[in-house]
Design a protein around this motif. Structure first.
Motif, short mmCIF file in Angstrom:
data_model
loop_
_atom_site.label_atom_id
_atom_site.label_comp_id
_atom_site.label_asym_id
_atom_site.label_seq_id
_atom_site.Cartn_x
_atom_site.Cartn_y
_atom_site.Cartn_z
N ASP A 69 0.83 -1.20 0.00
CA ASP A 69 0.00 0.00 0.00
C ASP A 69 0.86 1.25 0.00
N GLY A 70 0.64 2.11 -0.99
CA GLY A 70 1.34 3.39 -1.06
C GLY A 70 2.75 3.33 -1.59
N ALA A 71 3.22 2.16 -2.05
CA ALA A 71 4.59 2.05 -2.57
C ALA A 71 4.71 2.88 -3.85
N PRO A 72 5.84 3.57 -4.02
CA PRO A 72 6.03 4.39 -5.23
C PRO A 72 5.97 3.55 -6.50
N ILE A 73 5.40 4.11 -7.53
CA ILE A 73 5.22 3.37 -8.79
C ILE A 73 6.56 2.94 -9.40
N HIS A 74 7.58 3.79 -9.30
CA HIS A 74 8.88 3.42 -9.89
C HIS A 74 9.49 2.21 -9.20
N SER A 75 9.03 1.92 -8.00
CA SER A 75 9.56 0.76 -7.27
C SER A 75 9.15 -0.56 -7.91
N MET A 76 8.07 -0.54 -8.72
CA MET A 76 7.67 -1.77 -9.44
C MET A 76 8.81 -2.24 -10.34
N ASP A 77 9.35 -1.32 -11.13
CA ASP A 77 10.45 -1.67 -12.03
C ASP A 77 11.74 -1.91 -11.26
N ASN A 78 12.02 -1.04 -10.30
CA ASN A 78 13.30 -1.14 -9.59
C ASN A 78 13.42 -2.44 -8.80
N ALA A 79 12.34 -2.91 -8.18
CA ALA A 79 12.38 -4.18 -7.45
C ALA A 79 12.68 -5.33 -8.42
N TYR A 80 12.06 -5.27 -9.60
CA TYR A 80 12.33 -6.30 -10.61
C TYR A 80 13.80 -6.24 -11.05
N TYR A 81 14.32 -5.04 -11.30
CA TYR A 81 15.71 -4.91 -11.74
C TYR A 81 16.66 -5.51 -10.70
N LYS A 82 16.38 -5.26 -9.43
CA LYS A 82 17.24 -5.80 -8.37
C LYS A 82 17.19 -7.33 -8.35
N ALA A 83 15.99 -7.89 -8.42
CA ALA A 83 15.84 -9.35 -8.42
C ALA A 83 16.51 -9.96 -9.65
N TYR A 84 16.26 -9.36 -10.80
CA TYR A 84 16.82 -9.85 -12.06
C TYR A 84 18.35 -9.79 -12.04
N SER A 85 18.89 -8.70 -11.53
CA SER A 85 20.34 -8.51 -11.51
C SER A 85 21.04 -9.56 -10.66
N ILE A 86 20.53 -9.80 -9.46
CA ILE A 86 21.20 -10.77 -8.61
C ILE A 86 21.01 -12.18 -9.14
N ALA A 87 19.85 -12.47 -9.72
CA ALA A 87 19.62 -13.82 -10.25
C ALA A 87 20.46 -14.09 -11.49
N SER A 88 20.66 -13.07 -12.32
CA SER A 88 21.37 -13.30 -13.57
C SER A 88 22.87 -13.05 -13.48
#
Length: 167
Positions: A69-88
């Motif tokens: 609730d209330g999380a900034p919209i840009h955090s949708m992409d940034n959380a994915y980038y972080k997960a993707y970066s460490i996994a790849s």
């Protein structure tokens, strides 16, 4: 009778050859991936932070996403980038967080640091490897707290809650 034996041996050899082309991978179940993002967002909420959490498998495919609730919209992409970066990228160097990746790059000679940005890659803190039996099986990214260190704390707390079920 010898033809049957020869046919059986040929079938067994063919099955062996085919099996060599199969790759087995591991990833979290949908239920556990959803629990992990839920725990990450809940932990950050208890700390007063509004975040997004994303779980990806080793192919970078989103398994679970939760926007608190209330999380900034840009955090949708940034959380994915972080997960993707460490996994790849973390997998090849056995790094367990985007912070470890960033720290390594900060110490590297400028000529060895990538000059061209890679799509969906960030070295911002808040991405943590998901490990099972000592092997990376995916990535968890959290974004939205007032610092990557807080994002990472929430991710690690959530991983600690499910670690016994990742065996």
């Amino acid at each position: 009778m010898s033809r049957i034996l020869i046919a059986a041996i040929a079938c067994a050899l063919a099955a062996t050859v085919q099996a060599q082309g199969i790759i087995t991978t591991h990833k979290l179940s949908a239920a556990l991936a959803n629990e992990l993002v839920g725990e990450s967002v809940a932990q950050c909420a208890r700390n007063g932070y509004k975040v997004v959490a994303v779980v990806v498998d080793l192919d970078g495919v989103r398994q679970a996403v939760l926007r608190g609730d209330g999380a900034p919209i840009h955090s949708m992409d940034n959380a994915y980038y972080k997960a993707y970066s460490i996994a790849s990228l973390g997998l090849s160097r056995k790094e367990e967080s985007t912070k470890q990746m960033a720290d390594r790059m900060a110490k590297a000679a400028p000529s060895t640091v990538p000059q061209t940005p890679l799509p969906n890659v960030t070295y911002a803190q808040g991405g943590v490897a998901i490990l099972a039996n000592g092997q990376t099986i995916g990535g968890l990214g959290v974004s939205g707290a007032p610092g990557g260190n807080f994002d990472e704390e929430c991710a690690r707390a959530a991983l600690a809650k499910i670690k016994d079920r990742m065996k």
